[in-house]
Design a protein around this motif. Structure first.
Motif, PDB file in Angstrom:
ATOM      1  N   ARG A   1       0.843  -1.197   0.000  1.00 14.89           N
ATOM      2  CA  ARG A   1       0.000   0.000   0.000  1.00 14.89           C
ATOM      3  C   ARG A   1       0.880   1.250   0.000  1.00 14.89           C
ATOM      4  N   ALA A   2       1.843   1.280  -0.929  1.00 12.41           N
ATOM      5  CA  ALA A   2       2.847   2.352  -0.932  1.00 12.41           C
ATOM      6  C   ALA A   2       2.247   3.720  -1.207  1.00 12.41           C
ATOM      7  N   GLU A   3       1.230   3.795  -2.093  1.00  9.44           N
ATOM      8  CA  GLU A   3       0.609   5.098  -2.375  1.00  9.44           C
ATOM      9  C   GLU A   3      -0.036   5.671  -1.114  1.00  9.44           C
ATOM     10  N   GLU A   4      -0.715   4.825  -0.374  1.00 12.75           N
ATOM     11  CA  GLU A   4      -1.316   5.266   0.893  1.00 12.75           C
ATOM     12  C   GLU A   4      -0.228   5.680   1.878  1.00 12.75           C
ATOM     13  N   ALA A   5       0.874   4.928   1.888  1.00 13.49           N
ATOM     14  CA  ALA A   5       1.991   5.247   2.782  1.00 13.49           C
ATOM     15  C   ALA A   5       2.618   6.585   2.425  1.00 13.49           C
ATOM     16  N   GLU A   6       2.748   6.865   1.122  1.00 19.68           N
ATOM     17  CA  GLU A   6       3.341   8.142   0.705  1.00 19.68           C
ATOM     18  C   GLU A   6       2.460   9.309   1.142  1.00 19.68           C
ATOM     19  N   ASP A   7       1.152   9.170   0.991  1.00 22.15           N
ATOM     20  CA  ASP A   7       0.245  10.228   1.447  1.00 22.15           C
ATOM     21  C   ASP A   7       0.404  10.459   2.946  1.00 22.15           C
ATOM     22  N   LEU A   8       0.560   9.360   3.696  1.00 19.61           N
ATOM     23  CA  LEU A   8       0.717   9.477   5.147  1.00 19.61           C
ATOM     24  C   LEU A   8       2.038  10.164   5.493  1.00 19.61           C
ATOM     25  N   MET A   9       3.115   9.823   4.773  1.00 21.17           N
ATOM     26  CA  MET A   9       4.404  10.444   5.042  1.00 21.17           C
ATOM     27  C   MET A   9       4.388  11.933   4.705  1.00 21.17           C
ATOM     28  N   LEU A  10       3.714  12.296   3.644  1.00 25.92           N
ATOM     29  CA  LEU A  10       3.604  13.717   3.307  1.00 25.92           C
ATOM     30  C   LEU A  10       2.810  14.466   4.372  1.00 25.92           C
ATOM     31  N   ARG A  11       1.841  13.786   4.978  1.00 22.23           N
ATOM     32  CA  ARG A  11       1.111  14.402   6.090  1.00 22.23           C
ATOM     33  C   ARG A  11       2.041  14.580   7.296  1.00 22.23           C
ATOM     34  N   VAL A  12       2.916  13.598   7.540  1.00 19.36           N
ATOM     35  CA  VAL A  12       3.887  13.715   8.627  1.00 19.36           C
ATOM     36  C   VAL A  12       4.759  14.949   8.435  1.00 19.36           C
ATOM     37  N   VAL A  13       5.278  15.121   7.214  1.00 16.50           N
ATOM     38  CA  VAL A  13       6.142  16.264   6.919  1.00 16.50           C
ATOM     39  C   VAL A  13       5.385  17.572   7.071  1.00 16.50           C
ATOM     40  N   ARG A  14       4.114  17.556   6.717  1.00 20.22           N
ATOM     41  CA  ARG A  14       3.300  18.772   6.843  1.00 20.22           C
ATOM     42  C   ARG A  14       3.023  19.099   8.309  1.00 20.22           C
ATOM     43  N   LEU A  15       2.725  18.066   9.093  1.00 23.03           N
ATOM     44  CA  LEU A  15       2.429  18.283  10.512  1.00 23.03           C
ATOM     45  C   LEU A  15       3.682  18.645  11.302  1.00 23.03           C
ATOM     46  N   ASP A  16       4.820  18.105  10.897  1.00 25.22           N
ATOM     47  CA  ASP A  16       6.063  18.301  11.641  1.00 25.22           C
ATOM     48  C   ASP A  16       7.151  18.832  10.705  1.00 25.22           C
ATOM     49  N   PRO A  17       7.093  20.114  10.354  1.00 22.47           N
ATOM     50  CA  PRO A  17       8.058  20.674   9.391  1.00 22.47           C
ATOM     51  C   PRO A  17       9.505  20.582   9.867  1.00 22.47           C
ATOM     52  N   LEU A  18       9.728  20.465  11.175  1.00 21.29           N
ATOM     53  CA  LEU A  18      11.083  20.394  11.713  1.00 21.29           C
ATOM     54  C   LEU A  18      11.482  18.950  11.999  1.00 21.29           C
ATOM     55  N   HIS A  19      10.949  18.028  11.193  1.00 24.83           N
ATOM     56  CA  HIS A  19      11.161  16.603  11.424  1.00 24.83           C
ATOM     57  C   HIS A  19      12.645  16.235  11.357  1.00 24.83           C
ATOM     58  N   GLN A  20      12.958  15.104  11.996  1.00 29.64           N
ATOM     59  CA  GLN A  20      14.331  14.622  12.007  1.00 29.64           C
ATOM     60  C   GLN A  20      14.658  13.911  10.694  1.00 29.64           C
ATOM     61  N   ASP A  21      15.948  13.655  10.503  1.00 28.64           N
ATOM     62  CA  ASP A  21      16.409  13.105   9.231  1.00 28.64           C
ATOM     63  C   ASP A  21      15.820  11.737   8.921  1.00 28.64           C
ATOM     64  N   TRP A  22      15.551  10.922   9.939  1.00 30.11           N
ATOM     65  CA  TRP A  22      15.053   9.576   9.654  1.00 30.11           C
ATOM     66  C   TRP A  22      13.679   9.620   8.987  1.00 30.11           C
ATOM     67  N   ILE A  23      12.944  10.710   9.198  1.00 28.81           N
ATOM     68  CA  ILE A  23      11.656  10.873   8.517  1.00 28.81           C
ATOM     69  C   ILE A  23      11.884  11.011   7.011  1.00 28.81           C
ATOM     70  N   LYS A  24      12.890  11.777   6.634  1.00 29.80           N
ATOM     71  CA  LYS A  24      13.227  11.924   5.209  1.00 29.80           C
ATOM     72  C   LYS A  24      13.664  10.582   4.626  1.00 29.80           C
ATOM     73  N   TRP A  25      14.464   9.849   5.362  1.00 29.95           N
ATOM     74  CA  TRP A  25      14.907   8.523   4.935  1.00 29.95           C
ATOM     75  C   TRP A  25      13.685   7.643   4.648  1.00 29.95           C
ATOM     76  N   ASN A  26      12.740   7.647   5.575  1.00 32.31           N
ATOM     77  CA  ASN A  26      11.541   6.826   5.421  1.00 32.31           C
ATOM     78  C   ASN A  26      10.706   7.278   4.214  1.00 32.31           C
ATOM     79  N   LEU A  27      10.547   8.598   4.077  1.00 30.05           N
ATOM     80  CA  LEU A  27       9.765   9.127   2.958  1.00 30.05           C
ATOM     81  C   LEU A  27      10.412   8.762   1.620  1.00 30.05           C
ATOM     82  N   ALA A  28      11.725   8.911   1.525  1.00 28.24           N
ATOM     83  CA  ALA A  28      12.419   8.590   0.276  1.00 28.24           C
ATOM     84  C   ALA A  28      12.257   7.113  -0.072  1.00 28.24           C
ATOM     85  N   TRP A  29      12.327   6.252   0.929  1.00 25.91           N
ATOM     86  CA  TRP A  29      12.154   4.810   0.718  1.00 25.91           C
ATOM     87  C   TRP A  29      10.752   4.512   0.192  1.00 25.91           C
TER      88      TRP A  29
END
Length: 561
Positions: free
Chosen positions: A444-472
């Motif tokens: 369900r990668a498309e659903e996961a990508e939408d969720l990760m983009l919501r994470v980035v939107r909710l937490d603009p100062l997110h840590q690097d591992w969030i970017k790692w997860n989003l890129a994956w």
């Protein structure tokens, strides 16, 4: 005359000290205490060099964009990432070296210097003023140093008998937002926003949140933040304002460390009043996710530098989190020891058990252990169960158990447990990001990508591992150009993340760059192979083709069998 200013001449030689680090002006290198170069991304090095050249001065964002990026179209986020990269390299969690000057820019302040470089660039300016002015300046500086010393050493004792002591948990009060609008409904919407933030922050059991009645009692008060913090017994204050203009609303929020007297974060929200409730929810959720993680991360960075004997179990756990996020065997071991200390400090709290779950999962996944890998998986399972047993209503305990289920290949159980964690704390972006991993394994990668983009939107100062997860996740959706941009946004790529960078480059057709990423991975772990990758993903992917794509891309990029 060469035409160069005296200040430029002074900065052409010597070295400048920043805590345990030294900047060699002639070579433009940042060196650690052993004399070895500290890794900085190219753009971050350019920003540091420019700040060194104007040391002690306030440098605007426009100056940095014009001189470092040569007027190329870049966002504020690019500069923020560079500043974060520099601060991380200098261990400048308190922002005392790279200072943010609100609405003006940044200022670089070294601790001391050697060679021909003066302590700060502004000292060279003072030297050009002449003797009498230097004497006056020296007197002012001496008085300032005495004041700083008194404040730094005595701030725990300066409170009056009416002041409340700080609780053991990081503490925060949300003040009534100032309403700059006019009309009969003034204060109502601002109160609703502030109260929503209070309610949602209270979901974080790691935080001590002052109730509305007390924090709102300072409405229209001219009392300064330090007095408010002492009266309420809190370290952090969140203040804000709103202003309506027709159908538009602007809300400004700011997080303040009242003990240190500085702003940690601020943001401006511009919204349409058409759907006032959706707009209110959006502001509340984004603010809470950012503020909570900001306070938690800030406390964790402070804990690393603190005396362990004086830390609570919670602070020890946060100290462990900072080590854990280095994603190295050494950091993982430090996290293990800190979490064990957290349990010893208070075995009735879930924090150490949660932390040890992730420590042993890392040892199991990455092979960072001399034990049999099944032993590590069993240990992770045991600690996850203990966390839920000790604190069944603690959201992060359920996140730990959910992540444990991923390792077992129990994706259905994992998703259900993540949902439980998010029921307990809907603003926990870490749980959302981990849930996205489970969804990706489940096809369900498309659903996961939408969720990760919501994470980035909710937490603009997110840590690097969030970017790692989003890129994956983006690689799985074949959104590989964005995936590469996401990876490049990291302040520093952890060694194991080069595996993801390699498959992203393969997806983009850049085989040479993919091979370079694999070389970086092997330089960190010379014995790493496709068998290790297979172990890492074994039993997790629902769609076999997804796993085959990972293995094939890494094989083509040069990772040995």
């Amino acid at each position: 005359m060469s035409g160069e200013s005296p200040e430029k001449d002074l900065n052409s030689a010597g070295s400048i000290r920043f805590g345990d680090f030294v900047y060699a002006v002639e070579t433009g290198e940042l060196l650690d205490e052993t004399g070895h170069p500290v890794h900085l991304r190219h753009q971050s090095s350019e920003v540091l060099a420019f700040l060194v050249d104007r040391m002690g001065e306030t440098v605007s964002k426009d100056d940095l964009f014009d001189n470092v990026w040569a007027r190329k179209a870049v966002t504020d986020d690019s500069l923020s990432q560079c500043i974060a990269d520099i601060r991380r390299a200098l261990n400048d969690a308190d922002h005392k070296i790279v200072q943010t000057i609100p609405k003006k820019g940044y200022r670089l302040v070294p601790t001391s210097s050697s060679g021909e470089v003066p302590p700060t660039a502004w000292l060279s300016k003072v030297a050009r003023m002449g003797g009498p002015r230097i004497a006056v300046f020296g007197l002012i500086a001496a008085v300032a140093l005495v004041f700083v010393a008194f404040w730094g050493l005595g701030r725990e004792q300066h409170a009056s008998s009416e002041d409340l002591p700080l609780p053991s948990k990081p503490s925060i009060a949300v003040l009534a937002f100032e309403d700059l609008s006019v009309g009969p409904d003034a204060n109502y919407l601002s109160d609703a926003i502030a109260e929503g933030i209070i309610v949602d922050l209270s979901r974080y059991s790691e935080l001590f949140v002052i109730a509305r009645n007390s924090s709102f009692s300072f409405r229209d008060s001219t009392t300064d933040v330090s007095k408010i913090s002492r009266a309420l017994g809190v370290r952090y204050l969140l203040e804000g304002s709103q202003q309506k203009s027709g159908s538009q609303l602007r809300v400004t929020v700011q997080l303040i460390d009242a003990i240190e007297g500085r702003s940690l974060w601020s943001h401006v929200y511009n919204s349409d009043l058409g759907d006032v409730f959706a707009m209110q929810d959006e502001i509340v959720q984004r603010t809470v996710a950012t503020v909570a993680q900001r306070v938690i991360n800030f406390e964790g960075q402070k804990a690393i530098r603190s005396d362990e004997a004086k830390l609570t179990a919670l602070l020890l756990h946060w100290k462990a989190r900072q080590h854990l996020f280095s994603f190295t065997p050494e950091g993982n071991e430090k996290a293990r020891l800190s979490n064990l200390a957290a349990i010893e400090a208070d075995p009735t709290q879930p924090y150490g058990y949660v932390g040890l779950t992730f420590v042993h999962i890392n040892r199991y996944r990455w092979g960072w252990t001399d034990e049999d890998l099944i032993v590590e998986l069993d240990a992770a399972r045991r600690y996850a169960r203990k966390a839920v047993q000790v604190a069944p209503e603690y959201y992060d305990a359920h996140t730990a158990m959910a992540y444990m289920h991923i390792q077992e290949g129990e994706l259905g159980k994992s998703v259900a447990r993540f949902r439980k964690a998010l029921d307990l704390n809907p603003n926990d972006t870490s749980a959302m990001a981990a849930l996205a991993e489970a969804l990706t394994y489940g096809g369900r990668a498309e659903e996961a990508e939408d969720l990760m983009l919501r994470v980035v939107r909710l937490d603009p100062l997110h840590q690097d591992w969030i970017k790692w997860n989003l890129a994956w996740v983006q690689w799985h959706t074949r959104n590989c150009d964005d995936a590469l941009e996401t990876m490049n946004g990291m302040s520093e790529i952890p060694p194991m993340a080069y595996r993801v960078l390699a498959i992203i480059q393969m997806c983009r057709g850049n085989k040479d760059e993919a091979r370079k990423a694999v070389e970086q991975l092997i330089s960190f772990d010379p014995e790493y192979s496709l068998q290790d990758v297979l172990h890492n993903y074994e039993g997790k992917y629902v769609i076999d083709a997804d796993l085959e794509r990972v293995l094939n891309d890494l094989r083509e990029a040069g990772l040995p069998e």
